[in-house]
Design a protein around this motif. Sequence first.
Motif, short mmCIF file in Angstrom:
data_model
loop_
_atom_site.label_atom_id
_atom_site.label_comp_id
_atom_site.label_asym_id
_atom_site.label_seq_id
_atom_site.Cartn_x
_atom_site.Cartn_y
_atom_site.Cartn_z
N ALA A 1 13.36 -0.54 6.83
CA ALA A 1 14.65 -0.94 6.24
C ALA A 1 14.47 -1.45 4.81
CB ALA A 1 15.31 -2.01 7.10
N ALA A 2 13.41 -2.22 4.59
CA ALA A 2 13.16 -2.75 3.25
C ALA A 2 12.86 -1.63 2.26
CB ALA A 2 12.01 -3.74 3.29
N LYS A 3 12.09 -0.65 2.71
CA LYS A 3 11.76 0.48 1.82
C LYS A 3 13.02 1.29 1.52
CE LYS A 3 7.51 -0.45 1.32
NZ LYS A 3 7.20 -1.25 0.12
N TRP A 4 13.86 1.51 2.53
CA TRP A 4 15.11 2.23 2.29
C TRP A 4 15.94 1.51 1.22
CZ3 TRP A 4 18.93 5.53 1.94
CH2 TRP A 4 20.24 5.05 1.86
N LYS A 5 16.10 0.20 1.37
CA LYS A 5 16.93 -0.56 0.44
C LYS A 5 16.37 -0.50 -0.98
CE LYS A 5 18.73 -3.65 3.98
NZ LYS A 5 18.68 -5.00 4.60
N LYS A 6 15.06 -0.52 -1.10
CA LYS A 6 14.43 -0.47 -2.42
C LYS A 6 14.50 0.93 -3.02
CE LYS A 6 9.96 -1.21 -4.71
NZ LYS A 6 8.54 -1.67 -4.52
N TRP A 7 14.06 1.91 -2.26
CA TRP A 7 13.95 3.27 -2.81
C TRP A 7 15.31 3.93 -3.00
CZ3 TRP A 7 9.57 5.12 1.02
CH2 TRP A 7 8.37 4.51 0.66
N LEU B 1 5.89 8.31 6.86
CA LEU B 1 5.03 7.22 7.32
C LEU B 1 5.77 5.89 7.24
CD1 LEU B 1 2.23 6.07 8.15
CD2 LEU B 1 1.67 5.98 5.70
N ALA B 2 6.44 5.65 6.13
CA ALA B 2 7.19 4.40 5.94
C ALA B 2 8.28 4.24 7.00
CB ALA B 2 7.79 4.34 4.55
N SER B 3 8.87 5.36 7.43
CA SER B 3 9.95 5.30 8.41
C SER B 3 9.46 4.81 9.77
CB SER B 3 10.61 6.67 8.57
OG SER B 3 9.82 7.56 9.35
N ARG B 4 8.15 4.87 9.99
CA ARG B 4 7.58 4.45 11.27
C ARG B 4 6.91 3.08 11.19
NH1 ARG B 4 3.52 8.01 12.10
NH2 ARG B 4 3.84 9.22 10.21
N GLN C 1 0.83 -1.20 0.00
CA GLN C 1 0.00 0.00 0.00
C GLN C 1 0.87 1.25 0.00
OE1 GLN C 1 -2.65 0.53 3.48
NE2 GLN C 1 -4.26 0.75 1.96
N ILE C 2 1.96 1.23 0.74
CA ILE C 2 2.88 2.36 0.75
C ILE C 2 3.43 2.61 -0.65
CG2 ILE C 2 5.13 3.17 1.58
CD1 ILE C 2 4.52 1.69 4.22
N ASP C 3 3.83 1.56 -1.34
CA ASP C 3 4.33 1.70 -2.71
C ASP C 3 3.24 2.25 -3.63
OD1 ASP C 3 6.98 0.82 -2.41
OD2 ASP C 3 6.36 -1.27 -2.43
N ALA C 4 2.02 1.77 -3.45
CA ALA C 4 0.91 2.23 -4.29
C ALA C 4 0.61 3.70 -4.04
CB ALA C 4 -0.33 1.38 -4.03
N TRP C 5 0.72 4.13 -2.81
CA TRP C 5 0.48 5.53 -2.49
C TRP C 5 1.57 6.43 -3.07
CZ3 TRP C 5 -1.20 5.48 3.42
CH2 TRP C 5 -2.50 4.97 3.50
N LEU C 6 2.80 5.95 -3.04
CA LEU C 6 3.92 6.76 -3.53
C LEU C 6 3.90 6.88 -5.06
CD1 LEU C 6 6.63 8.22 -2.95
CD2 LEU C 6 7.75 5.99 -3.24
N LYS C 7 3.55 5.83 -5.74
CA LYS C 7 3.73 5.73 -7.19
C LYS C 7 3.18 6.90 -7.99
CE LYS C 7 3.17 2.50 -11.04
NZ LYS C 7 2.68 1.16 -11.44
N PRO C 8 1.96 7.40 -7.74
CA PRO C 8 1.43 8.46 -8.60
C PRO C 8 1.80 9.88 -8.17
CG PRO C 8 -0.28 7.75 -7.10
CD PRO C 8 0.93 6.89 -6.81
#
Length: 230
Positions: A111-117, A103-106, A83-90
């Motif tokens: 850690a997974a989002k940091w590595k991906k983004w 939001l993702a940082s909390r 859902q975080i990825d879907a919110w960020l995408k557009p």
Amino acid sequence: MNTMLKDVMTELESLGSAQTRKTYLRHGATEPLFGVKFGDLRPLQKRHRGDQVLAETLMETGNSDAMTLALLIADPTQVKSRQIDAWLKPLQYSLLVGMVADLASRTSCAAAKWKKWSRSPQERSLAAGYTLLASWLVHDAANVPDEIADAALDRIEATIHDVPNQARHAMNQALISIGIYLPAYHDRAMSVAKAIGKVSVDHGDTSCKTPDAAAYIERALKSGRRKRPS
């Protein structure tokens, strides 16, 4: 449109102003929006904090004010990684990109989002990765892994002047947060800050500025005010 969403949207519209709307558009906000000041969002945030269902429906409206409120009330323990990825995408509005990153940082997937983004070639995602790190350090520096701080400093020093505009600003924010919130990394962060020198970011027709990282770190530590750079 359900009754709760309709009521909130009606209230947001009543709180909007042409002048604030104009200001937000100048800062990169996208249509539609009403132009609601953050101060006027706070009572709504307090009233609906943690209402994940409402947050999800507000995000679906595509209205910049509604999405701002959604990200203020979203529950980091309930929001899903996809859902975080879907919110960020557009998103195009840097404020909302930063709020998704915060939001993702909390969440448990920080850690997974940091590595991906942080490895993305796309400006929006790359900026989100480093904004996530800056926010994570503010909220919970003790749980930021050393390997992430090390990788961030290496990449910032090597690439900051070559990445897209908003990512440069986000990298600078992350560098400052590392220097302030990770005492063991203060000297290295200062060394990187001095090595990269001035970071040029185009903030458009606004008064926003990207601070000198070394000077900001030193001032923050000297004053004892560990405020995250804007």
